[in-house]
Design a protein around this motif. Structure first.
Motif, PDB file in Angstrom:
ATOM      1  N   LYS A 160       4.004  16.114  -7.828  1.00  0.00           N
ATOM      2  CA  LYS A 160       4.102  16.128  -6.371  1.00  0.00           C
ATOM      3  C   LYS A 160       5.176  15.166  -5.895  1.00  0.00           C
ATOM      4  CE  LYS A 160      -0.602  17.484  -5.357  1.00  0.00           C
ATOM      5  NZ  LYS A 160      -1.769  17.192  -4.515  1.00  0.00           N
ATOM      6  N   GLU A 161       5.678  15.426  -4.706  1.00  0.00           N
ATOM      7  CA  GLU A 161       6.670  14.555  -4.087  1.00  0.00           C
ATOM      8  C   GLU A 161       6.101  14.012  -2.783  1.00  0.00           C
ATOM      9  OE1 GLU A 161      10.951  16.259  -5.405  1.00  0.00           O
ATOM     10  OE2 GLU A 161       9.897  17.447  -3.878  1.00  0.00           O
ATOM     11  N   MET A 162       6.277  12.707  -2.568  1.00  0.00           N
ATOM     12  CA  MET A 162       5.750  12.055  -1.377  1.00  0.00           C
ATOM     13  C   MET A 162       6.656  12.320  -0.189  1.00  0.00           C
ATOM     14  SD  MET A 162       3.346  10.227  -0.049  1.00  0.00           S
ATOM     15  CE  MET A 162       2.463   9.389  -1.359  1.00  0.00           C
ATOM     16  N   THR A 163       6.048  12.795   0.886  1.00  0.00           N
ATOM     17  CA  THR A 163       6.765  12.952   2.146  1.00  0.00           C
ATOM     18  C   THR A 163       6.266  11.871   3.106  1.00  0.00           C
ATOM     19  OG1 THR A 163       5.108  14.428   3.112  1.00  0.00           O
ATOM     20  CG2 THR A 163       6.892  15.466   1.835  1.00  0.00           C
ATOM     21  N   VAL A 164       6.975  11.704   4.193  1.00  0.00           N
ATOM     22  CA  VAL A 164       6.568  10.719   5.189  1.00  0.00           C
ATOM     23  C   VAL A 164       5.204  11.109   5.772  1.00  0.00           C
ATOM     24  CG1 VAL A 164       7.162   9.633   7.391  1.00  0.00           C
ATOM     25  CG2 VAL A 164       8.948  10.082   5.702  1.00  0.00           C
ATOM     26  N   GLY A 165       4.996  12.378   5.998  1.00  0.00           N
ATOM     27  CA  GLY A 165       3.713  12.849   6.524  1.00  0.00           C
ATOM     28  C   GLY A 165       2.563  12.579   5.571  1.00  0.00           C
ATOM     29  N   MET A 166       2.790  12.832   4.301  1.00  0.00           N
ATOM     30  CA  MET A 166       1.751  12.542   3.305  1.00  0.00           C
ATOM     31  C   MET A 166       1.461  11.044   3.257  1.00  0.00           C
ATOM     32  SD  MET A 166       3.030  15.069   0.232  1.00  0.00           S
ATOM     33  CE  MET A 166       2.052  14.275  -1.016  1.00  0.00           C
ATOM     34  N   LEU A 167       2.499  10.245   3.353  1.00  0.00           N
ATOM     35  CA  LEU A 167       2.322   8.796   3.342  1.00  0.00           C
ATOM     36  C   LEU A 167       1.499   8.347   4.549  1.00  0.00           C
ATOM     37  CD1 LEU A 167       2.986   6.225   1.773  1.00  0.00           C
ATOM     38  CD2 LEU A 167       5.058   6.024   3.157  1.00  0.00           C
ATOM     39  N   ALA A 168       1.766   8.924   5.687  1.00  0.00           N
ATOM     40  CA  ALA A 168       0.974   8.605   6.886  1.00  0.00           C
ATOM     41  C   ALA A 168      -0.499   8.920   6.637  1.00  0.00           C
ATOM     42  CB  ALA A 168       1.493   9.387   8.089  1.00  0.00           C
ATOM     43  N   ASP A 169      -0.765  10.063   6.042  1.00  0.00           N
ATOM     44  CA  ASP A 169      -2.147  10.441   5.728  1.00  0.00           C
ATOM     45  C   ASP A 169      -2.796   9.451   4.758  1.00  0.00           C
ATOM     46  OD1 ASP A 169      -1.955  12.656   7.361  1.00  0.00           O
ATOM     47  OD2 ASP A 169      -1.601  14.064   5.706  1.00  0.00           O
ATOM     48  N   ARG A 170      -2.069   9.085   3.723  1.00  0.00           N
ATOM     49  CA  ARG A 170      -2.615   8.174   2.704  1.00  0.00           C
ATOM     50  C   ARG A 170      -2.885   6.780   3.256  1.00  0.00           C
ATOM     51  NH1 ARG A 170      -4.814   9.651  -1.941  1.00  0.00           N
ATOM     52  NH2 ARG A 170      -4.199   7.653  -2.755  1.00  0.00           N
ATOM     53  N   GLN A 209       0.829  -1.206   0.000  1.00  0.00           N
ATOM     54  CA  GLN A 209       0.000   0.000   0.000  1.00  0.00           C
ATOM     55  C   GLN A 209       0.863   1.255   0.000  1.00  0.00           C
ATOM     56  OE1 GLN A 209      -2.588  -0.375   3.380  1.00  0.00           O
ATOM     57  NE2 GLN A 209      -3.822  -1.985   2.435  1.00  0.00           N
ATOM     58  N   ALA A 210       1.942   1.234   0.742  1.00  0.00           N
ATOM     59  CA  ALA A 210       2.840   2.391   0.791  1.00  0.00           C
ATOM     60  C   ALA A 210       3.491   2.617  -0.571  1.00  0.00           C
ATOM     61  CB  ALA A 210       3.908   2.190   1.860  1.00  0.00           C
ATOM     62  N   LEU A 211       3.990   1.559  -1.164  1.00  0.00           N
ATOM     63  CA  LEU A 211       4.645   1.691  -2.466  1.00  0.00           C
ATOM     64  C   LEU A 211       3.658   2.168  -3.523  1.00  0.00           C
ATOM     65  CD1 LEU A 211       6.836  -1.543  -2.367  1.00  0.00           C
ATOM     66  CD2 LEU A 211       7.553   0.822  -1.887  1.00  0.00           C
ATOM     67  N   LEU A 212       2.440   1.649  -3.479  1.00  0.00           N
ATOM     68  CA  LEU A 212       1.419   2.065  -4.431  1.00  0.00           C
ATOM     69  C   LEU A 212       1.027   3.528  -4.208  1.00  0.00           C
ATOM     70  CD1 LEU A 212      -0.304   1.129  -6.789  1.00  0.00           C
ATOM     71  CD2 LEU A 212      -2.018   0.360  -5.141  1.00  0.00           C
ATOM     72  N   ALA A 213       0.958   3.945  -2.951  1.00  0.00           N
ATOM     73  CA  ALA A 213       0.652   5.349  -2.652  1.00  0.00           C
ATOM     74  C   ALA A 213       1.732   6.271  -3.213  1.00  0.00           C
ATOM     75  CB  ALA A 213       0.511   5.551  -1.144  1.00  0.00           C
ATOM     76  N   ILE A 214       2.977   5.859  -3.095  1.00  0.00           N
ATOM     77  CA  ILE A 214       4.082   6.656  -3.639  1.00  0.00           C
ATOM     78  C   ILE A 214       3.976   6.721  -5.157  1.00  0.00           C
ATOM     79  CG2 ILE A 214       6.591   6.819  -3.913  1.00  0.00           C
ATOM     80  CD1 ILE A 214       6.728   5.331  -1.110  1.00  0.00           C
ATOM     81  N   LYS A 215       3.778   5.585  -5.780  1.00  0.00           N
ATOM     82  CA  LYS A 215       3.692   5.514  -7.240  1.00  0.00           C
ATOM     83  C   LYS A 215       2.467   6.252  -7.765  1.00  0.00           C
ATOM     84  CE  LYS A 215       4.744   4.009 -11.366  1.00  0.00           C
ATOM     85  NZ  LYS A 215       5.870   4.600 -12.085  1.00  0.00           N
TER      86      LYS A 215
END
Length: 152
Positions: free
Chosen positions: A59-69, A47-53
Motif C-alpha cells: 500500500k501507499e500512504m496518501t494524505v487522506g489515509m494519514l489523516a484517518d490514521r 505518529q505520522a512517520l510511524l503510520a507511514i512506516k
C-alpha cells in the motif's frame, strides 16, 4: 444496557484497574514524548512517520489515509505533511495510478530515526507489559464475570 446500569455495576476493582491502565498508558506516553523530543520531532510528527512506516508494503500512504490514521482533519494532515517534507523527513510524489493523488514516502534519514525510536519504544513496552497486561486482565475478567452472571 443503559449508562446508569453500567455505572451502577462498577466495582472498586474496576476503578482501580482503569486507573492503573490509564497510569501505565500515561507513563508510556511521557516516555515516548521525551524520546521523540530528544530527536527534534513532535509526538504528532512521530505518529505520522510511524503510520507511514507501518503501512503494509503493498500500500501507499496518501494524505487522506494519514489523516484517518492520526484521527485529524485532512487539512491538518496536509499541513503536517508539508512541515515533514520541509524538514526533509518525507517526500511527496504523484501516484502512478492516479496523478492527482499525492503519495507520502519516508526519506532514508527518517528510516534510521524511526529504527532508533521504535527500538526504544519496543523495549519500554516490553518492560511495561506485565503492568499493562495485569490491568487489562482484571478488566477482561470482570467482563467475563458479568457475562456469566447475566446468563445465569
Amino acid at each position: 444496557m443503559t449508562t446508569k446500569a453500567r455505572e451502577d455495576s462498577l466495582s472498586p476493582g474496576d476503578y482501580e484497574a482503569l486507573a492503573n491502565l490509564r497510569f501505565a498508558l500515561r507513563k508510556f506516553t511521557e516516555f515516548s514524548n521525551a524520546e521523540v523530543s530528544n530527536l527534534g520531532l513532535t509526538p504528532q510528527q512521530h505518529q505520522a512517520l510511524l503510520a507511514i512506516k507501518g503501512l503494509p508494503p503493498e500500500k501507499e500512504m496518501t494524505v487522506g489515509m494519514l489523516a484517518d490514521r492520526l484521527l485529524i482533519a485532512p487539512h491538518s494532515a496536509t499541513e503536517l505533511v508539508d512541515r515533514l517534507a520541509d524538514a526533509g523527513y518525507i517526500e511527496r510524489v504523484s501516484s502512478k495510478v492516479d496523478g492527482r493523488r499525492q503519495i507520502v514516502r519516508l526519506m532514508d534519514k527518517t528510516e534510521r530515526i524511526l529504527a532508533k525510536l521504535s527500538g526504544a519504544h519496543l523495549h519500554e513496552i516490553r518492560e511495561m507489559a506485565p503492568e499493562l497486561m495485569e490491568a487489562l486482565r482484571v478488566l477482561q475478567d470482570r467482563r467475563k464475570l458479568e457475562k456469566i452472571a447475566w446468563m445465569a
